[in-house]
Structure formats: structure tokens, C-alpha cells
Design a protein around this motif. Sequence first.
Motif, PDB file in Angstrom:
ATOM      1  N   ILE A  44      47.402  26.881  46.361  1.00 25.54           N
ATOM      2  CA  ILE A  44      47.172  27.437  47.315  1.00 25.54           C
ATOM      3  C   ILE A  44      47.642  28.292  46.829  1.00 25.54           C
ATOM      4  CG2 ILE A  44      47.946  27.815  49.430  1.00 25.54           C
ATOM      5  CD1 ILE A  44      48.791  24.830  50.222  1.00 25.54           C
ATOM      6  N   LEU A  45      46.774  29.395  47.018  1.00 24.09           N
ATOM      7  CA  LEU A  45      46.520  30.859  46.647  1.00 24.09           C
ATOM      8  C   LEU A  45      46.799  31.849  47.408  1.00 24.09           C
ATOM      9  CD1 LEU A  45      45.337  30.676  43.231  1.00 24.09           C
ATOM     10  CD2 LEU A  45      47.017  30.539  43.600  1.00 24.09           C
ATOM     11  N   SER A  46      45.327  32.144  47.523  1.00 21.73           N
ATOM     12  CA  SER A  46      45.194  32.859  48.710  1.00 21.73           C
ATOM     13  C   SER A  46      46.112  32.972  50.165  1.00 21.73           C
ATOM     14  CB  SER A  46      43.653  33.200  49.188  1.00 21.73           C
ATOM     15  OG  SER A  46      42.602  33.817  47.768  1.00 21.73           O
ATOM     16  N   GLU A  47      45.953  31.799  50.395  1.00 18.27           N
ATOM     17  CA  GLU A  47      46.777  30.805  51.403  1.00 18.27           C
ATOM     18  C   GLU A  47      48.417  30.567  51.701  1.00 18.27           C
ATOM     19  OE1 GLU A  47      45.657  30.975  54.579  1.00 18.27           O
ATOM     20  OE2 GLU A  47      43.581  31.480  53.755  1.00 18.27           O
ATOM     21  N   HIS A 103      45.815  34.572  44.442  1.00 18.87           N
ATOM     22  CA  HIS A 103      44.365  34.675  44.819  1.00 18.87           C
ATOM     23  C   HIS A 103      43.943  33.874  44.379  1.00 18.87           C
ATOM     24  CE1 HIS A 103      41.979  37.022  42.946  1.00 18.87           C
ATOM     25  NE2 HIS A 103      43.520  38.315  42.857  1.00 18.87           N
ATOM     26  N   ASP A 104      42.511  33.263  45.134  1.00 11.76           N
ATOM     27  CA  ASP A 104      41.632  32.423  44.780  1.00 11.76           C
ATOM     28  C   ASP A 104      40.933  33.097  43.370  1.00 11.76           C
ATOM     29  OD1 ASP A 104      42.459  30.674  46.183  1.00 11.76           O
ATOM     30  OD2 ASP A 104      41.341  30.346  47.343  1.00 11.76           O
ATOM     31  N   PHE A 105      39.710  32.075  43.093  1.00  7.52           N
ATOM     32  CA  PHE A 105      38.816  32.892  41.853  1.00  7.52           C
ATOM     33  C   PHE A 105      37.909  33.592  42.347  1.00  7.52           C
ATOM     34  CE2 PHE A 105      35.327  33.116  39.354  1.00  7.52           C
ATOM     35  CZ  PHE A 105      36.270  32.761  37.871  1.00  7.52           C
ATOM     36  N   ARG A 106      38.278  34.759  41.591  1.00  9.42           N
ATOM     37  CA  ARG A 106      36.944  36.043  42.705  1.00  9.42           C
ATOM     38  C   ARG A 106      35.455  36.074  40.664  1.00  9.42           C
ATOM     39  NH1 ARG A 106      41.120  39.995  44.854  1.00  9.42           N
ATOM     40  NH2 ARG A 106      41.908  38.952  46.645  1.00  9.42           N
ATOM     41  N   THR A 107      34.850  35.584  41.127  1.00  8.48           N
ATOM     42  CA  THR A 107      33.731  35.337  39.903  1.00  8.48           C
ATOM     43  C   THR A 107      33.872  37.100  39.764  1.00  8.48           C
ATOM     44  OG1 THR A 107      31.962  35.457  38.519  1.00  8.48           O
ATOM     45  CG2 THR A 107      32.073  35.536  41.447  1.00  8.48           C
ATOM     46  N   ALA A 108      33.403  36.998  38.177  1.00  8.63           N
ATOM     47  CA  ALA A 108      33.192  38.830  37.501  1.00  8.63           C
ATOM     48  C   ALA A 108      32.024  38.865  36.757  1.00  8.63           C
ATOM     49  CB  ALA A 108      34.392  39.520  37.232  1.00  8.63           C
TER      50      ALA A 108
END
Length: 657
Positions: free
Chosen positions: A253-256, A268-273
Motif C-alpha cells: 500500500i503506497l498512495s493510500e 505513491h504508486d508507480f507512475r510511468t514516464a
Amino acid sequence: MNEQSLAAFPQGVGSADPQPDRLMLWTRLDPQVAGNLTALLTVQLSHQPDFEVLVLERRLAVNKAQDYTLRTLITGLSPGTDYYYRFLTADGVASRVGRTWTAPDHSDDAPVDIMFASCQGYAPSKYGVYRHLIEGERSGRMNRPAMILHLGDYVYGIDPDIDIGEPGPGLDQDGNKIEDPFAAALAGHRRIYRAYLKDKDLQDARALYPFVCIWDDHEYANDPWQSYIAGKGSQPQKRLAASQAWFEFVPQILSESRDIPGAANEAHDFRTALVENQPMSDFGDGFMSFEPNNFAAIQALRTYRGIRWGKLVDILLTDNRIYRGPGANPGYAETLIETGAGDVRAFSGFQLHDGDMLYTLSQGRDANNGNPPDTVVIKGEENPNPRKHSPAVSMLGAEQKDWFKRALKGSDATWKVWANAMPIMGFKFDLSAVDPERPTGYLWTDGWDGFPNEREELMRYIREEKIADVVSLSGDRHAHYGGLVAENYEVEKPRYVIPDFTNAAISAFARGPFLARPLKRMKLGQLAEAEITAADGSSKTVSTLNFFMRKGAVAADVLARTGDLGKALAAASDPPNPHLVYADNDVHGYCVAHFTAKEMVCDFISVARPLWDPEKFPNGPETLRIVPLRLKRWRGGSEPQIERLPTIGEIPFGDEV
């Protein structure tokens, strides 16, 4: 688990990060069962394993973009409650049943047991440590732990020539070559996780216990920092791919995740780039490279966070890898890093580095109150200071370090448990005591010994702020260690601030035999291993490395030559690591930390090191020994005291207890 279920869900199920009102559940659907780019699954949650009465039923989609993995956050749950869960395909095929539970309410002061472990190397039938835990609970020998705290090296690279039942590196599921470098890297990392998670013992552990995980280096590469890999330069595309694969296959649990008083959640959850592989440059505070591709890759996933268990324990997980600068190893210089030519093997061989030199290099241009020396002594010779114009290094990075300090100060839990991917206590080796031509110093500069400036900063902060009952639980080193962390180990009378307990590897190589090889090349092999005659007249190899680390080279040499513990102890006049209470370098195993309102006891559980034969030992590998270390609560600003309790089982060679 029946064959139909195993075929549909080949990587099993898992749960993670228990909180009083929420859980993360995970599975992966086989692509052939999915049959197309998207498929629907149903997750069911119940208080009973037969699922006759459901707490929750939810339909969810899996797709090719996440390699058919599913992670779902379940909220609105009751604290301190057991749950069973499973997943069903559209055709009604059920996964295996998972068992999990929520954390108790924050006012609950019941004792807490935490199993912690790290470093699980491939291949199958090596994860007997998990079977040992499972059967220990089943038989009643052990209490059920609140969680499995995994401290990193969840996976290692796999030899491409080994058949793991998955397409080779750089190939898609149909065996076709992948041209895009990011896609190829992502496929390679996913391949490793899929192979690991087919192991029965690891699957069973994930199904029976909630895991709380933080990564170390091998989830990406060996001894990296930010997106840099020694000898290969900066690889933001691989860094991004490794982060995505970790996010997909290791639930958390990251963002939450929860806020801590004074330290709001920053995970926070993974955010692509979109990134390209470019050399590192533009180094700022902590040696952070703000080169856009590197910076984007390391910001894609943020994993440091807090897990609260009742009134007693706040677990603070730090990411010791992705925000760090290069350790103080003199092989790292800024010009070499920018060209990608830096090649440091911080854990190979037996290269020792002077503590004062490491401290100077770690401070960079801030050394000597902003007047760094022009030269430093490296391997006995005067050399230009490679860090004279570079920023001071940081293990945690500026933002995470600020969060960590605020979380330590803001937590109102009895015990502040630092989930530390590597031991923070120091490890010095005094080779010069037996051979004046050899150095004395620190070996593991990829760990905290390569960041003595930040170790001192954090320990001083804890002491000056009078933060009591902070405990480091650590991994990485493939050995059991217990000891105390000093602000600075190089001063005449070190000031000790917190304890540090390090677990042996689940299945990766043991440290003792690994270090014996370079020591033998140096004609000092007796400091790691010795041949002794057993009671039955046979000869056997024993580890002297434990004694070497705790009592020094002279004492270890005497022990190896004579086998006489009394003579060896008499020779231990100036031990290099007086803070090291316990060392066991020749085992596999795990630890269980028992927390109460008044004390904690860490049980170091050692199992036989050779490969485990599940047919011969279906209940897991045999227990060699359990070594308990007791720690009573102490007043903030004062020094903790570790008490070693009697060994249960076989006493290690050269041990007194």
C-alpha cells in the motif's frame, strides 16, 4: 491447490501492508486463461475459509499492460480481524485460498511478533526458511507472526541459460525478440518475478501471511545507486522497468498508506514516464543527479512509508537504494560517473578502507568545515581527493531523510522499528594485526560504512531529540549480526545510540564461505575458516569469521591454529567491533522480533546451510540453533544495552554462550 487452479493462477496469491481498516490483495492470471488483452476476475473476502458468508465480492479487470497482475486495495475492514480471500475467473475457476488479517487498533497493547528476512536467491527448493516458519506455526512451536517483513533482495538475476519455464531475456511471451529497450528490460524483470513466484514454499508463505516489503539492490542490479550500475553507467530505462515490475509483483500500500503525526505519507504508486539512457550529471544535495532522465526514473515509484501495529510498534520502511549517492568508496569519482566508467565492486574481494578516509570522502566539499583536503591516503598512498568538489553523499536523500526524522519524532508508538535494508552498525576488519602489509578498515562501502556522515547525522538526531526505543531491523549481509550503532566508530569512545539486528539470507550464499575465498588468496584463510578434528576423529570445516569479526584477527588466528577458546580469548586485547554482540556467518535463516511493553527479544533462527531436500525434510530444514538477544527499553538520549541469552541448540564454533 488443484491443477486447474494452479494453471489459472500460477503465481498464487498474496496480501500486504495490514492496517486497521485496509489490506492489499494480489494475484496474477495466466495469459492463456485470459485469452485476450483484458479479462475479468472476481475477488471474494470472508471470515471463513469456505466462503459461505462473504464480507466482500468485487469484479476487477486484469490486462496485458500490467502482465495480468492484479493488486486491489480493500478498505472499510474491522481492526485485528482474520480474513480469507480468493480470486475467481469468469469461468468460475478459483485460486488457492489466502489467509490474512488487519492490524489491531492503535490502542491495542498486546505483544507483537515480527518475522524479518531478506536475500532469496533463485532456484526452486531453496526456500526452506519459509517452510520452517510455516511448520513452526502449524506445530505450535512458534506464535503466528503479525507479518513477514521482507528487507530486500526479493529477487536476483537469473542465468539466461537456466530453464525457468519462461521466455528468455529480451523475448516476449511468444518467444519473439523485443526491440524497444525499455520493453525488453521490463520483460526481463517480469520474467524473474514470474519464475520466483512459482516456488511452492514462497507461494505458501505469501498465501498464509501478509508481507511488508522494501527493496534493496538486486531488484534492479548489483550495488546500484539511483539509476547508476557500476561498470555500466546510468540506465534510467532499466531503473524504470525494475520499478514497474516490483510494483506489479510485490504488493504494498503506497498512495493510500497512513500518515504519521508530523510526517504525512509521501509514498505513491508507480507512475510511468518516458526516459532515455543518458549519463548522470547535475549533482545536487546528497549527490542526487538531477539529469532529467535519471530524476524521472527514480521518482516513478516512492516506497518509503509507515506500518503501525497496535500501540507497541511503528515500522518505518526506508528506501536505502534509489535516492542515494555513491558510497565513499574512492573508486567512485564524479568524472568517472559522468562518463559511465566508474567500476566499483564494494562487496567483492577484501579491499579495506580507512575509516577517516571514508568519512572525508563522504563529506565531499563539506569536509573539514568546507575546506576539504587536496589529497587523501588510499591503500597507503597519497592520492588526489576524488570528492574535493563533490557534494556530500546521502543514503536516504534529502526528502526521505526529512520524512524519516519527522516520523521518528512524531510517532507515539512504544517501539520505533526502522526497517533498514542493510545493517547500519559498523564492521571493521583488523588484518594489519596479523600482517603489517595488510590494511585495517571497512569492507562494505556499499552499505552504511560508506555513508558514515549520514549515519552520524541520524544517530545524533535521535540522541539529541531524546527519541527512545528506536530499533533497526536489517538484512542484505547474508549473516546473522546483533550489535549497537555508534554516531562515529572512529572516535576513542564511541557513543552508542540504537541497536541493530541483521538477519541471515533466506537462500542466497552465506557470507562466511564467500569471504573465505579472497582471504585464502591473501594467505589468511584461517581468519574465515579452519579445519578441526571432531570428537569422532573426523575432520570438519568450521567458521572462524564470527570470532574474527567480534574478537579480532589475532584471536581468530589463535583459535584457528589451536582450537583453544581460552587461549583465543586471552589474545583478544583490542577487538575491532566491541559493539558486535553476536555474529553467525555460516548459516541461512531468519529472525523473529518479539515486542512487549517493557522489552524486545530478537530470536536469530539458523537452519542448515546446504540445499534443503523437501522429500527428506518435508517440514523444512533442521534448526541448527536459536540465539536470543534481549533489549530492555531505555531512556531517550541514553545508551541501549543488549543482553545475549543462552543459545538453544548447537553453539557456534568459538562462541562462549
